[in-house]
Design a protein around this motif. Sequence first.
Motif, PDB file in Angstrom:
ATOM      1  N   LEU A 129       0.831  -1.186   0.000  1.00  0.00           N
ATOM      2  CA  LEU A 129       0.000   0.000   0.000  1.00  0.00           C
ATOM      3  C   LEU A 129       0.873   1.246   0.000  1.00  0.00           C
ATOM      4  CD1 LEU A 129      -2.880   1.252   0.310  1.00  0.00           C
ATOM      5  CD2 LEU A 129      -2.465   1.231   2.785  1.00  0.00           C
ATOM      6  N   PHE A 130       0.626   2.123  -0.970  1.00  0.00           N
ATOM      7  CA  PHE A 130       1.361   3.373  -1.016  1.00  0.00           C
ATOM      8  C   PHE A 130       1.107   4.159   0.265  1.00  0.00           C
ATOM      9  CE2 PHE A 130       1.358   7.942  -2.388  1.00  0.00           C
ATOM     10  CZ  PHE A 130       2.735   8.054  -2.549  1.00  0.00           C
ATOM     11  N   TYR A 131       2.168   4.659   0.898  1.00  0.00           N
ATOM     12  CA  TYR A 131       2.055   5.287   2.210  1.00  0.00           C
ATOM     13  C   TYR A 131       1.156   6.522   2.174  1.00  0.00           C
ATOM     14  CZ  TYR A 131       3.405   6.635   6.932  1.00  0.00           C
ATOM     15  OH  TYR A 131       3.390   6.954   8.274  1.00  0.00           O
ATOM     16  N   GLY A 132       1.059   7.157   1.004  1.00  0.00           N
ATOM     17  CA  GLY A 132       0.228   8.341   0.902  1.00  0.00           C
ATOM     18  C   GLY A 132      -1.213   8.098   1.263  1.00  0.00           C
ATOM     19  N   TRP A 133      -1.693   6.861   1.034  1.00  0.00           N
ATOM     20  CA  TRP A 133      -3.089   6.575   1.387  1.00  0.00           C
ATOM     21  C   TRP A 133      -3.272   6.523   2.905  1.00  0.00           C
ATOM     22  CZ3 TRP A 133      -6.090   7.837  -2.220  1.00  0.00           C
ATOM     23  CH2 TRP A 133      -5.772   7.589  -3.560  1.00  0.00           C
ATOM     24  N   LYS A 134      -2.213   6.172   3.638  1.00  0.00           N
ATOM     25  CA  LYS A 134      -2.271   6.255   5.093  1.00  0.00           C
ATOM     26  C   LYS A 134      -2.326   7.727   5.528  1.00  0.00           C
ATOM     27  CE  LYS A 134       0.325   1.946   5.746  1.00  0.00           C
ATOM     28  NZ  LYS A 134       1.516   1.311   6.353  1.00  0.00           N
ATOM     29  N   ILE A 135      -1.609   8.575   4.781  1.00  0.00           N
ATOM     30  CA  ILE A 135      -1.673  10.010   5.053  1.00  0.00           C
ATOM     31  C   ILE A 135      -3.103  10.519   4.844  1.00  0.00           C
ATOM     32  CG2 ILE A 135      -0.812  12.286   4.364  1.00  0.00           C
ATOM     33  CD1 ILE A 135       1.374  10.629   5.583  1.00  0.00           C
ATOM     34  N   VAL A 136      -3.735  10.052   3.765  1.00  0.00           N
ATOM     35  CA  VAL A 136      -5.118  10.438   3.491  1.00  0.00           C
ATOM     36  C   VAL A 136      -6.028  10.032   4.650  1.00  0.00           C
ATOM     37  CG1 VAL A 136      -7.115   9.975   2.005  1.00  0.00           C
ATOM     38  CG2 VAL A 136      -4.881  10.395   0.982  1.00  0.00           C
TER      39      VAL A 136
ATOM     40  N   VAL B  74      -3.445  26.607  11.275  1.00  0.00           N
ATOM     41  CA  VAL B  74      -2.099  26.045  11.270  1.00  0.00           C
ATOM     42  C   VAL B  74      -2.131  24.530  11.106  1.00  0.00           C
ATOM     43  CG1 VAL B  74      -0.042  25.643  12.696  1.00  0.00           C
ATOM     44  CG2 VAL B  74      -1.074  27.916  12.605  1.00  0.00           C
ATOM     45  N   GLY B  75      -3.039  23.862  11.812  1.00  0.00           N
ATOM     46  CA  GLY B  75      -2.970  22.410  11.878  1.00  0.00           C
ATOM     47  C   GLY B  75      -4.002  21.640  11.077  1.00  0.00           C
ATOM     48  N   ILE B  76      -5.045  22.290  10.601  1.00  0.00           N
ATOM     49  CA  ILE B  76      -6.131  21.526   9.979  1.00  0.00           C
ATOM     50  C   ILE B  76      -6.375  21.969   8.538  1.00  0.00           C
ATOM     51  CG2 ILE B  76      -8.550  20.850  10.164  1.00  0.00           C
ATOM     52  CD1 ILE B  76      -8.293  21.312  13.226  1.00  0.00           C
ATOM     53  N   THR B  77      -6.941  23.099   8.352  1.00  0.00           N
ATOM     54  CA  THR B  77      -7.227  23.565   6.996  1.00  0.00           C
ATOM     55  C   THR B  77      -6.667  24.970   6.805  1.00  0.00           C
ATOM     56  OG1 THR B  77      -8.986  24.128   5.428  1.00  0.00           O
ATOM     57  CG2 THR B  77      -9.541  24.344   7.742  1.00  0.00           C
ATOM     58  N   PRO B  78      -5.803  25.160   5.763  1.00  0.00           N
ATOM     59  CA  PRO B  78      -5.591  24.286   4.596  1.00  0.00           C
ATOM     60  C   PRO B  78      -4.375  23.373   4.671  1.00  0.00           C
ATOM     61  CG  PRO B  78      -4.665  26.434   4.147  1.00  0.00           C
ATOM     62  CD  PRO B  78      -5.236  26.505   5.551  1.00  0.00           C
ATOM     63  N   THR B  79      -3.769  23.228   5.850  1.00  0.00           N
ATOM     64  CA  THR B  79      -2.513  22.480   5.960  1.00  0.00           C
ATOM     65  C   THR B  79      -2.666  21.010   5.571  1.00  0.00           C
ATOM     66  OG1 THR B  79      -1.809  23.971   7.727  1.00  0.00           O
ATOM     67  CG2 THR B  79      -0.618  21.903   7.516  1.00  0.00           C
ATOM     68  N   LEU B  80      -3.778  20.393   5.926  1.00  0.00           N
ATOM     69  CA  LEU B  80      -3.978  18.987   5.566  1.00  0.00           C
ATOM     70  C   LEU B  80      -4.045  18.807   4.050  1.00  0.00           C
ATOM     71  CD1 LEU B  80      -6.632  17.991   8.265  1.00  0.00           C
ATOM     72  CD2 LEU B  80      -4.207  17.351   8.222  1.00  0.00           C
ATOM     73  N   ILE B  81      -4.718  19.736   3.362  1.00  0.00           N
ATOM     74  CA  ILE B  81      -4.793  19.671   1.908  1.00  0.00           C
ATOM     75  C   ILE B  81      -3.417  19.885   1.297  1.00  0.00           C
ATOM     76  CG2 ILE B  81      -5.731  20.804  -0.150  1.00  0.00           C
ATOM     77  CD1 ILE B  81      -7.758  19.092   1.249  1.00  0.00           C
ATOM     78  N   THR B  82      -2.630  20.783   1.886  1.00  0.00           N
ATOM     79  CA  THR B  82      -1.261  21.007   1.416  1.00  0.00           C
ATOM     80  C   THR B  82      -0.440  19.724   1.509  1.00  0.00           C
ATOM     81  OG1 THR B  82      -1.347  23.326   2.132  1.00  0.00           O
ATOM     82  CG2 THR B  82       0.838  22.376   1.771  1.00  0.00           C
ATOM     83  N   THR B  83      -0.633  18.982   2.580  1.00  0.00           N
ATOM     84  CA  THR B  83       0.075  17.709   2.752  1.00  0.00           C
ATOM     85  C   THR B  83      -0.290  16.727   1.648  1.00  0.00           C
ATOM     86  OG1 THR B  83       0.013  18.036   5.159  1.00  0.00           O
ATOM     87  CG2 THR B  83       0.555  15.824   4.366  1.00  0.00           C
ATOM     88  N   ILE B  84      -1.569  16.601   1.357  1.00  0.00           N
ATOM     89  CA  ILE B  84      -2.016  15.680   0.309  1.00  0.00           C
ATOM     90  C   ILE B  84      -1.424  16.070  -1.037  1.00  0.00           C
ATOM     91  CG2 ILE B  84      -4.026  14.755  -0.900  1.00  0.00           C
ATOM     92  CD1 ILE B  84      -3.661  13.860   2.043  1.00  0.00           C
TER      93      ILE B  84
ATOM     94  N   ALA C 125      -7.590  11.833  -3.887  1.00  0.00           N
ATOM     95  CA  ALA C 125      -7.076  11.939  -2.518  1.00  0.00           C
ATOM     96  C   ALA C 125      -7.578  13.214  -1.848  1.00  0.00           C
ATOM     97  CB  ALA C 125      -5.550  11.906  -2.525  1.00  0.00           C
ATOM     98  N   MET C 126      -7.528  14.340  -2.574  1.00  0.00           N
ATOM     99  CA  MET C 126      -8.012  15.593  -2.000  1.00  0.00           C
ATOM    100  C   MET C 126      -9.518  15.542  -1.764  1.00  0.00           C
ATOM    101  SD  MET C 126      -5.983  18.758  -3.756  1.00  0.00           S
ATOM    102  CE  MET C 126      -4.246  19.078  -3.419  1.00  0.00           C
ATOM    103  N   ALA C 127     -10.243  14.894  -2.671  1.00  0.00           N
ATOM    104  CA  ALA C 127     -11.695  14.783  -2.510  1.00  0.00           C
ATOM    105  C   ALA C 127     -12.045  13.999  -1.253  1.00  0.00           C
ATOM    106  CB  ALA C 127     -12.302  14.122  -3.737  1.00  0.00           C
ATOM    107  N   ILE C 128     -11.302  12.949  -0.969  1.00  0.00           N
ATOM    108  CA  ILE C 128     -11.558  12.146   0.231  1.00  0.00           C
ATOM    109  C   ILE C 128     -11.363  12.984   1.491  1.00  0.00           C
ATOM    110  CG2 ILE C 128     -10.741  10.198   1.614  1.00  0.00           C
ATOM    111  CD1 ILE C 128     -10.080   8.779  -1.034  1.00  0.00           C
ATOM    112  N   VAL C 129     -10.247  13.721   1.544  1.00  0.00           N
ATOM    113  CA  VAL C 129      -9.975  14.546   2.721  1.00  0.00           C
ATOM    114  C   VAL C 129     -10.987  15.686   2.816  1.00  0.00           C
ATOM    115  CG1 VAL C 129      -8.290  16.043   3.855  1.00  0.00           C
ATOM    116  CG2 VAL C 129      -7.520  13.955   2.710  1.00  0.00           C
ATOM    117  N   GLY C 130     -11.291  16.334   1.684  1.00  0.00           N
ATOM    118  CA  GLY C 130     -12.281  17.400   1.702  1.00  0.00           C
ATOM    119  C   GLY C 130     -13.647  16.915   2.137  1.00  0.00           C
TER     120      GLY C 130
END
Length: 426
Positions: free
Chosen positions: A17-24, A128-138, A149-154
């Motif tokens: 599993l690509f680690y990015g999906w764990k980030i998501v 700082v910690g939630i939005t938009p920083t989480l989207i920046t991470t994705i 991936a962004m749609a899932i987080v959004g």
Amino acid sequence: MTPSSENNAGRNPKADLFYGWKIVGAASIMGGIGVGVTISGFPVFFLPIREELGITATAMSLIMSLAWAQSGLVAPFTGFLSDRIGTRMLIFWGGIITSLGLLALSFGTEFWHLLLLYSLVIAIGRTVGITPTLITTINQWFVDKKAIAMAIVGTSFTVGGALLIPLLSISTTLVGWRISIFLAGIVIGIIVIPVSLVIRSRPEDLGIQPYQSKDLRDTVSAVMSCGVAGVSDFTVKESISTRAFWGILVGLSLRVAVADTIVIHQIPIMVWKGVPEQTAAFYMSTAFILMIPLRLSLGMVAHYIAPRLILTIAMALGSLGLTSFLLLDGTKAIACLALSLGIIEGISVLNWIAIGDYFGRSKFGTISGIMTVFYSIGGLISPVISGWIFDQTNSYFWVLFMATSLLGLSSIAFGFSSKPSLKLAK
């Protein structure tokens, strides 16, 4: 490079599993709870707080507007730090600040306590910690499948609100707003620890590449557009020099100005149309739930269709929905308003998908932070002006008339935001 290495680009060879999906997954948990408590669900506390502390409705509305607009001041700095030091520490400390702010707020006894803690401390922690920083991470983790991936987080932001609004309401009824806010602070403080352990700012931190397509042609296309494998991303200066930047900025700012106005005034607008207040609240909930499938499905569609085209059509439909609300009466009119709001807010994640697709990874945080400044100003001013117009005319006609016009202009702006060329920008 061998076919095998091409197919595995952006993947961790030690894991299936690509680690990015764990980030998501981690970002979705943090975003769902964080946004659900501090934005979507927080209005649950406003009436109990107002009644206990004797604060006027105008003052409470000001607290909410300032909390939302504050992100426009903090986001550029947060975006700059995201690009420089990464998002992992920002998510951790932002979560801690949000948690401490909620804990302190549960002991508040004065108006200025709310202003300081909710509109400043908690709002800064969220930005700082939630939005938009989480989207920046994705955006850092995905080239191919970025839209999904962004749609899932959004979508998780909306799901969190849908789940937490009734829970917070029940909790407030049973144990009061103070204990409910205190418990919410404890929950955020707890979840930010495992989330931060999972989050990595960039795939390069683990010695891997962003997620890319198994198809070499898709990989080459993604590389050319998103700046990996030695191809430069847009700098901030290059981004600002493009028509796409200004088109997205204008379209986004107008969309947010209308959306925030409708969200804040939604129930009064329905009451103005002759709908009982309790029924209006039900329709508001319906619009909120409608955003869940819209955000997820439209985000996935954006993997195959240019986001600007979806945004253009969505703004036009939103304008049509508000126009229909003005012309119709009864259930049909309310349904048009709920559908219009669901569309306007449901496609919000596509703004960030477009920015990531257009300008790449390295300066995404800074670019999105700059845009946040402008749309936050509109989000602060527009609801206040709309309230003033209603006070003067005792009608929302001109408010909605202007909203339909602004959405039409937003549609045009997004329509002209075609994907820029890095060579032309230089």
